[in-house]
Design a protein around this motif. Structure first.
Motif, mmCIF file in Angstrom:
data_model
loop_
_atom_site.group_PDB
_atom_site.id
_atom_site.type_symbol
_atom_site.label_atom_id
_atom_site.label_comp_id
_atom_site.label_asym_id
_atom_site.label_seq_id
_atom_site.Cartn_x
_atom_site.Cartn_y
_atom_site.Cartn_z
ATOM 1 N N VAL A 140 0.841 -1.207 0.000
ATOM 2 C CA VAL A 140 0.000 0.000 0.000
ATOM 3 C C VAL A 140 0.873 1.253 0.000
ATOM 4 O O VAL A 140 0.643 2.191 -0.775
ATOM 5 C CB VAL A 140 -0.969 -0.005 1.204
ATOM 6 C CG1 VAL A 140 -1.645 1.336 1.378
ATOM 7 C CG2 VAL A 140 -2.012 -1.109 1.039
ATOM 8 N N ILE A 141 1.885 1.272 0.841
ATOM 9 C CA ILE A 141 2.772 2.443 0.907
ATOM 10 C C ILE A 141 3.543 2.602 -0.403
ATOM 11 O O ILE A 141 3.686 3.704 -0.931
ATOM 12 C CB ILE A 141 3.722 2.348 2.120
ATOM 13 C CG1 ILE A 141 2.896 2.522 3.396
ATOM 14 C CG2 ILE A 141 4.841 3.379 2.044
ATOM 15 C CD1 ILE A 141 3.639 2.251 4.667
ATOM 16 N N GLY A 142 4.014 1.477 -0.968
ATOM 17 C CA GLY A 142 4.697 1.527 -2.269
ATOM 18 C C GLY A 142 3.776 2.046 -3.364
ATOM 19 O O GLY A 142 4.192 2.840 -4.224
ATOM 20 N N ALA A 143 2.527 1.601 -3.335
ATOM 21 C CA ALA A 143 1.555 2.076 -4.329
ATOM 22 C C ALA A 143 1.274 3.566 -4.154
ATOM 23 O O ALA A 143 1.072 4.289 -5.141
ATOM 24 C CB ALA A 143 0.263 1.271 -4.220
ATOM 25 N N LEU A 144 1.271 4.050 -2.921
ATOM 26 C CA LEU A 144 1.106 5.488 -2.681
ATOM 27 C C LEU A 144 2.281 6.273 -3.255
ATOM 28 O O LEU A 144 2.105 7.310 -3.901
ATOM 29 C CB LEU A 144 0.973 5.779 -1.185
ATOM 30 C CG LEU A 144 -0.391 5.528 -0.556
ATOM 31 C CD1 LEU A 144 -0.327 5.679 0.962
ATOM 32 C CD2 LEU A 144 -1.428 6.488 -1.129
ATOM 33 N N TRP A 145 3.487 5.787 -3.035
ATOM 34 C CA TRP A 145 4.690 6.443 -3.555
ATOM 35 C C TRP A 145 4.699 6.445 -5.079
ATOM 36 O O TRP A 145 5.109 7.424 -5.701
ATOM 37 C CB TRP A 145 5.958 5.746 -3.047
ATOM 38 C CG TRP A 145 6.385 6.209 -1.687
ATOM 39 C CD1 TRP A 145 6.068 5.646 -0.502
ATOM 40 C CD2 TRP A 145 7.178 7.349 -1.385
ATOM 41 N NE1 TRP A 145 6.605 6.343 0.534
ATOM 42 C CE2 TRP A 145 7.308 7.409 0.015
ATOM 43 C CE3 TRP A 145 7.800 8.330 -2.150
ATOM 44 C CZ2 TRP A 145 8.033 8.406 0.659
ATOM 45 C CZ3 TRP A 145 8.526 9.317 -1.511
ATOM 46 C CH2 TRP A 145 8.640 9.356 -0.120
ATOM 47 N N ALA A 146 4.235 5.343 -5.652
ATOM 48 C CA ALA A 146 4.237 5.231 -7.121
ATOM 49 C C ALA A 146 3.067 5.995 -7.743
ATOM 50 O O ALA A 146 2.998 6.124 -8.963
ATOM 51 C CB ALA A 146 4.185 3.760 -7.521
ATOM 52 N N GLY A 147 2.131 6.449 -6.915
ATOM 53 C CA GLY A 147 0.987 7.185 -7.423
ATOM 54 C C GLY A 147 -0.079 6.287 -8.035
ATOM 55 O O GLY A 147 -0.906 6.749 -8.811
ATOM 56 N N VAL A 148 -0.058 5.002 -7.698
ATOM 57 C CA VAL A 148 -1.017 4.048 -8.241
ATOM 58 C C VAL A 148 -2.365 4.140 -7.518
ATOM 59 O O VAL A 148 -3.416 3.987 -8.137
ATOM 60 C CB VAL A 148 -0.449 2.609 -8.145
ATOM 61 C CG1 VAL A 148 -1.466 1.578 -8.620
ATOM 62 C CG2 VAL A 148 0.832 2.501 -8.928
ATOM 63 N N LEU A 149 -2.352 4.417 -6.244
ATOM 64 C CA LEU A 149 -3.596 4.514 -5.477
ATOM 65 C C LEU A 149 -4.167 5.924 -5.590
ATOM 66 O O LEU A 149 -3.416 6.914 -5.586
ATOM 67 C CB LEU A 149 -3.350 4.173 -3.994
ATOM 68 C CG LEU A 149 -3.027 2.720 -3.687
ATOM 69 C CD1 LEU A 149 -2.717 2.556 -2.207
ATOM 70 C CD2 LEU A 149 -4.187 1.817 -4.068
ATOM 71 N N PRO A 150 -5.481 6.020 -5.672
ATOM 72 C CA PRO A 150 -6.077 7.362 -5.791
ATOM 73 C C PRO A 150 -5.930 8.151 -4.490
ATOM 74 O O PRO A 150 -6.132 7.627 -3.406
ATOM 75 C CB PRO A 150 -7.554 7.056 -6.077
ATOM 76 C CG PRO A 150 -7.787 5.688 -5.548
ATOM 77 C CD PRO A 150 -6.472 4.962 -5.670
ATOM 78 N N THR A 151 -5.515 9.408 -4.632
ATOM 79 C CA THR A 151 -5.401 10.278 -3.461
ATOM 80 C C THR A 151 -6.280 11.509 -3.602
ATOM 81 O O THR A 151 -6.374 12.296 -2.667
ATOM 82 C CB THR A 151 -3.938 10.719 -3.239
ATOM 83 O OG1 THR A 151 -3.453 11.341 -4.433
ATOM 84 C CG2 THR A 151 -3.061 9.552 -2.854
ATOM 85 N N GLY A 152 -6.931 11.662 -4.737
ATOM 86 C CA GLY A 152 -7.811 12.809 -4.939
ATOM 87 C C GLY A 152 -9.145 12.611 -4.249
ATOM 88 O O GLY A 152 -9.632 13.481 -3.525
ATOM 89 N N THR A 153 -9.745 11.415 -4.427
ATOM 90 C CA THR A 153 -11.050 11.141 -3.823
ATOM 91 C C THR A 153 -10.918 10.600 -2.407
ATOM 92 O O THR A 153 -11.832 10.715 -1.610
ATOM 93 C CB THR A 153 -11.839 10.120 -4.678
ATOM 94 O OG1 THR A 153 -11.063 8.938 -4.806
ATOM 95 C CG2 THR A 153 -12.164 10.692 -6.046
ATOM 96 N N VAL A 154 -9.794 9.986 -2.115
ATOM 97 C CA VAL A 154 -9.532 9.420 -0.780
ATOM 98 C C VAL A 154 -8.387 10.211 -0.162
ATOM 99 O O VAL A 154 -7.326 10.363 -0.779
ATOM 100 C CB VAL A 154 -9.138 7.926 -0.886
ATOM 101 C CG1 VAL A 154 -8.825 7.360 0.479
ATOM 102 C CG2 VAL A 154 -10.219 7.131 -1.582
ATOM 103 N N PRO A 155 -8.574 10.751 1.037
ATOM 104 C CA PRO A 155 -7.474 11.499 1.664
ATOM 105 C C PRO A 155 -6.230 10.608 1.817
ATOM 106 O O PRO A 155 -6.334 9.411 2.096
ATOM 107 C CB PRO A 155 -8.029 11.871 3.037
ATOM 108 C CG PRO A 155 -9.502 11.682 2.959
ATOM 109 C CD PRO A 155 -9.762 10.698 1.867
ATOM 110 N N MET A 156 -5.089 11.188 1.609
ATOM 111 C CA MET A 156 -3.835 10.433 1.649
ATOM 112 C C MET A 156 -3.617 9.758 3.008
ATOM 113 O O MET A 156 -3.070 8.666 3.074
ATOM 114 C CB MET A 156 -2.660 11.337 1.316
ATOM 115 C CG MET A 156 -1.366 10.600 1.119
ATOM 116 S SD MET A 156 -0.145 11.705 0.455
ATOM 117 C CE MET A 156 0.734 10.621 -0.612
ATOM 118 N N LEU A 157 -4.049 10.382 4.094
ATOM 119 C CA LEU A 157 -3.871 9.801 5.427
ATOM 120 C C LEU A 157 -4.816 8.624 5.685
ATOM 121 O O LEU A 157 -4.649 7.914 6.673
ATOM 122 C CB LEU A 157 -4.064 10.863 6.508
ATOM 123 C CG LEU A 157 -2.891 11.813 6.721
ATOM 124 C CD1 LEU A 157 -3.220 12.846 7.786
ATOM 125 C CD2 LEU A 157 -1.637 11.049 7.102
ATOM 126 N N ALA A 158 -5.779 8.394 4.831
ATOM 127 C CA ALA A 158 -6.707 7.277 5.026
ATOM 128 C C ALA A 158 -5.970 5.939 4.935
ATOM 129 O O ALA A 158 -6.265 5.008 5.700
ATOM 130 C CB ALA A 158 -7.842 7.333 4.003
#
Length: 190
Positions: A140-158
């Motif tokens: 999950v953290i790797g996907a956040l770094w790679a920008g694969v997970l959505p952060t616009g609709t879901v807050p990044m701290l979620a």
């Protein structure tokens, strides 16, 4: 290997002189079912246990019978074995005191608790579970770094919040499960 500290001498292998038992001796003590049954019954009792009551309960567990169904020969065999072999062995190790026909646990028994925890059959070892949870968290953290997970609709701290909640719930469940499966909390010893 030992090291000196403020609390005195620390060692991986405690010795009887320092109030502990070597692991080999603990495993040897616990390798016999009558000694395990003795410790289990005494842990469930409030205070000293008469040898006759202890022998009856141990015999009942061995024979998978109620105490009322036991014959005198079954009681006597266990009584004699406990009196001549197992109680002296546990007393020499400092696990029990045996005086005037009564058996009582010592504080030394608390040191055995780590060796008496029961792992239920067909369960996933907790180390493997936490390793899997850690790998999932890393993905999950790797996907956040790679920008694969959505952060616009879901807050990044979620995402980290969900990870922390998963670890917290898992650890709480783990602690409760361990308490339930402690040796003295089982109806019958293993």
């Amino acid at each position: 290997m030992s090291k000196s500290g403020a609390g005195g001498l620390l060692s991986r292998e405690p010795t009887k002189e320092r109030g502990g038992l070597p692991k080999d001796e603990i495993f040897d003590l616990m390798s016999n079912h009558r000694r395990r049954y003795t410790i289990h019954h005494c842990k469930q009792a409030d205070g000293a246990v008469p040898l006759s009551d202890l022998a009856e309960q141990v015999a009942a567990w061995e024979k998978d019978k109620s105490i009322n169904e036991l014959g005198s020969a079954e009681r006597k065999t266990v009584y004699t074995s406990l009196q001549q072999t197992h109680l002296p062995r546990l007393e020499r190790a400092g696990i029990i005191t045996y005086e005037d026909g009564e058996v009582e646990l010592t504080n030394q028994t608390e040191r055995l608790d780590i060796y008496l925890d029961i792992v239920p059959e067909n369960s996933v070892p907790w180390g493997v579970y936490y390793l899997g949870l850690s790998l999932l968290s890393s993905l999950v953290i790797g996907a956040l770094w790679a920008g694969v997970l959505p952060t616009g609709t879901v807050p990044m701290l979620a995402y980290p919040t969900v990870i922390v909640v998963l670890f917290t719930v898992s650890a709480a469940y783990h602690a409760l499960t361990n308490r339930r499966y402690r040796f003295e909390n089982l109806d019958e010893p293993l």
